[in-house]
Structure formats: C-alpha cells, structure tokens
Design a protein around this motif. Structure first.
Motif, short mmCIF file in Angstrom:
data_model
loop_
_atom_site.label_atom_id
_atom_site.label_comp_id
_atom_site.label_asym_id
_atom_site.label_seq_id
_atom_site.Cartn_x
_atom_site.Cartn_y
_atom_site.Cartn_z
N ASP A 100 -12.60 -2.52 -29.96
CA ASP A 100 -11.39 -2.46 -30.77
C ASP A 100 -11.49 -1.34 -31.80
N ARG A 101 -12.62 -1.26 -32.48
CA ARG A 101 -12.83 -0.22 -33.48
C ARG A 101 -12.85 1.16 -32.83
N PHE A 102 -13.47 1.25 -31.65
CA PHE A 102 -13.52 2.54 -30.95
C PHE A 102 -12.11 3.06 -30.67
N TYR A 103 -11.26 2.21 -30.13
CA TYR A 103 -9.91 2.66 -29.79
C TYR A 103 -9.09 2.99 -31.03
N TYR A 106 -11.29 6.35 -32.70
CA TYR A 106 -11.57 7.54 -31.91
C TYR A 106 -10.50 7.88 -30.88
N VAL A 107 -9.47 7.05 -30.77
CA VAL A 107 -8.31 7.38 -29.94
C VAL A 107 -7.05 7.37 -30.79
N GLN A 108 -6.77 6.26 -31.46
CA GLN A 108 -5.57 6.19 -32.29
C GLN A 108 -5.58 7.23 -33.41
N HIS A 109 -6.67 7.31 -34.13
CA HIS A 109 -6.71 8.19 -35.30
C HIS A 109 -6.48 9.65 -34.93
N PRO A 110 -7.21 10.22 -33.97
CA PRO A 110 -6.92 11.62 -33.63
C PRO A 110 -5.53 11.81 -33.02
N MET A 111 -5.05 10.82 -32.27
CA MET A 111 -3.69 10.91 -31.73
C MET A 111 -2.69 11.02 -32.87
N TRP A 153 -11.13 -4.60 -17.43
CA TRP A 153 -10.65 -4.51 -18.80
C TRP A 153 -11.73 -3.92 -19.71
N ALA A 154 -11.40 -3.70 -20.96
CA ALA A 154 -12.30 -2.97 -21.85
C ALA A 154 -13.67 -3.61 -21.97
N ALA A 162 -9.65 -6.10 -27.47
CA ALA A 162 -9.98 -4.70 -27.21
C ALA A 162 -8.91 -4.04 -26.35
N ASP A 163 -8.35 -4.78 -25.41
CA ASP A 163 -7.29 -4.24 -24.56
C ASP A 163 -5.98 -4.14 -25.32
N CYS A 164 -5.77 -5.07 -26.26
CA CYS A 164 -4.60 -4.96 -27.14
C CYS A 164 -4.66 -3.65 -27.93
N ALA A 165 -5.87 -3.25 -28.33
CA ALA A 165 -6.05 -2.00 -29.08
C ALA A 165 -5.94 -0.79 -28.16
N ALA A 166 -6.50 -0.91 -26.97
CA ALA A 166 -6.50 0.23 -26.04
C ALA A 166 -5.11 0.58 -25.55
#
Length: 218
Positions: A100-103, A106-111, A153-154, A162-166
């Motif tokens: 969850d933290r990774f997504y 490292y995905v949401q934030h740069p996006m 799944w994640a 985690a999938d809710c976040a991804a």
C-alpha cells in the motif's frame, strides 16, 4: 446512516476507500467536495482542517478519520465484510501495508507531480522535476513487473487494501507515463484491476468528471 465519506470522484486518493466500500457493500453517505465552491470548501474544512481528501466521519463512534489508508484500516477494523482487506495474519498484513505504501509513495506521488505540473502557469513549470517523476514511475513499473510474476493480486491470490491502492495509482500513472510493451505483467495486473467490479464502479462514477483531468495524453 453512520458513515459519511467526503471525497471527490476524480481524486485518485479518494478511489482507495471507495473501492474498499464497494468491495464489502458497506453502506455510506457520499458527500462530494468542491474545493472551488466557497460553501463546500468551508464545510469540508470543518471536517478536515488540512483540506485533504478523503475524510470519513462515523456518527455511531463520533469519530473522523483522515487519510485514505487509515480510512480503509478503520473500515477493516470496525466495519469488516467478506473481503478481508487487511489480513488478520500479522505478517501478511505487514506485506499488505508495505505494498500500500509503495503504490502511494512510488506510483501515486510521482504521477501527481506530473499532473500537478500541467496545472502550473507556463513560467512556473518544473521540467526537471517532471522527468525525475517519470523516471521514478518507470523504475516502479520495473519493480511491479518482477513482483507480479505468477501473482494475481498485489499480495498473492487475495484482493486486499494493497490492490485498493494499486488501482488508482496504476490507472492514472498509465495516463501520464504509459506502460507500453515493456511491462506486460504490469499491464495484465492493471487489466485485472479494471475488471474488478468495485473498481469498475469507481471509474464509471468518475466518468462525468474526467473532462477536468488535465493530462489525458502520455
């Protein structure tokens, strides 16, 4: 109704708790926040002084919960359903929280860095920062590509927080930095998320607002 969720249908971090609600059919009262409307903004700031969405208020427990991950954790703890979004097993729960933290980081934030730059005045843009964000997304895709080999799944074969976040992270990231052909496992995972009924519902409800998304091209 006990639970009230303050959110905006286009906001990526709001999608995470919405998916959690829909996964377990948890009833709630939706309140759409329009920060551009003075009355809506003032009312929301009374709920969330930082002005950050989402915010959950639970009348039954007289409790306001902020931040998307904490909202999902709260639902899992106090309003559990058939889908165990945060596993009872401690070690497995740690894996879910780490993913969850990774997504988010490292995905949401740069996006969001890339999207936010599109909203800046022309003389205030940050091309270097945007390229750094794109590089971070490509690096994250490579990590996910390896992680998702042989998994549905994640965190294994069960849909979790985690999938809710991804789901929103990958959906919007693919808009600004497309996966292309280099990350087939990421694309397959993304496709599975899109086919999930809870996420499909979130996207459908956001449909009327997509015209406001400032970065529809990669």
């Amino acid at each position: 109704m006990s639970l009230t969720l303050h959110f905006h249908p286009l906001a990526s971090f709001c999608w995470k708790p919405l998916i959690a609600f829909y996964e377990n059919g948890t009833p709630f009262e939706p309140v759409i926040v329009d920060l551009g409307d003075e009355a809506s903004r003032a009312a929301f700031l009374k709920v969330s002084p930082t002005g950050k969405m989402p915010a959950l208020h639970d009348d039954a427990r007289d409790r306001t919960v902020l931040e998307s991950t904490i909202v999902v954790e709260y639902l899992a703890a106090h309003y559990p359903g058939p889908v165990e979004l945060v596993p009872a097993d401690v070690d497995l729960a740690l894996k879910v929280r780490q993913a969850d933290r990774f997504y988010d980081f490292y995905v949401q934030h740069p996006m969001q860095k890339i999207v936010g730059d599109r909203l800046r005045p022309r003389d205030k843009t940050d091309p270097f920062g945007v390229e750094e964000a794109r590089a971070q997304l490509r690096n994250s895709y490579a990590i996910i590509e390896e992680e998702m080999q042989g998994k549905t799944w994640a965190v294994g074969e069960t849909f979790t927080m985690a999938d809710c976040a991804a789901s929103p992270a990958l959906f919007y990231a693919n808009k600004v930095e497309p996966f292309g052909d280099k990350f087939p496992a990421v694309k397959r995972y993304h496709d599975r998320l899109l086919a999930r009924a809870s996420f499909a519902r979130v996207i459908e409800e956001a449909g009327p607002y997509f015209k406001l998304f400032p970065y529809n091209n990669g």
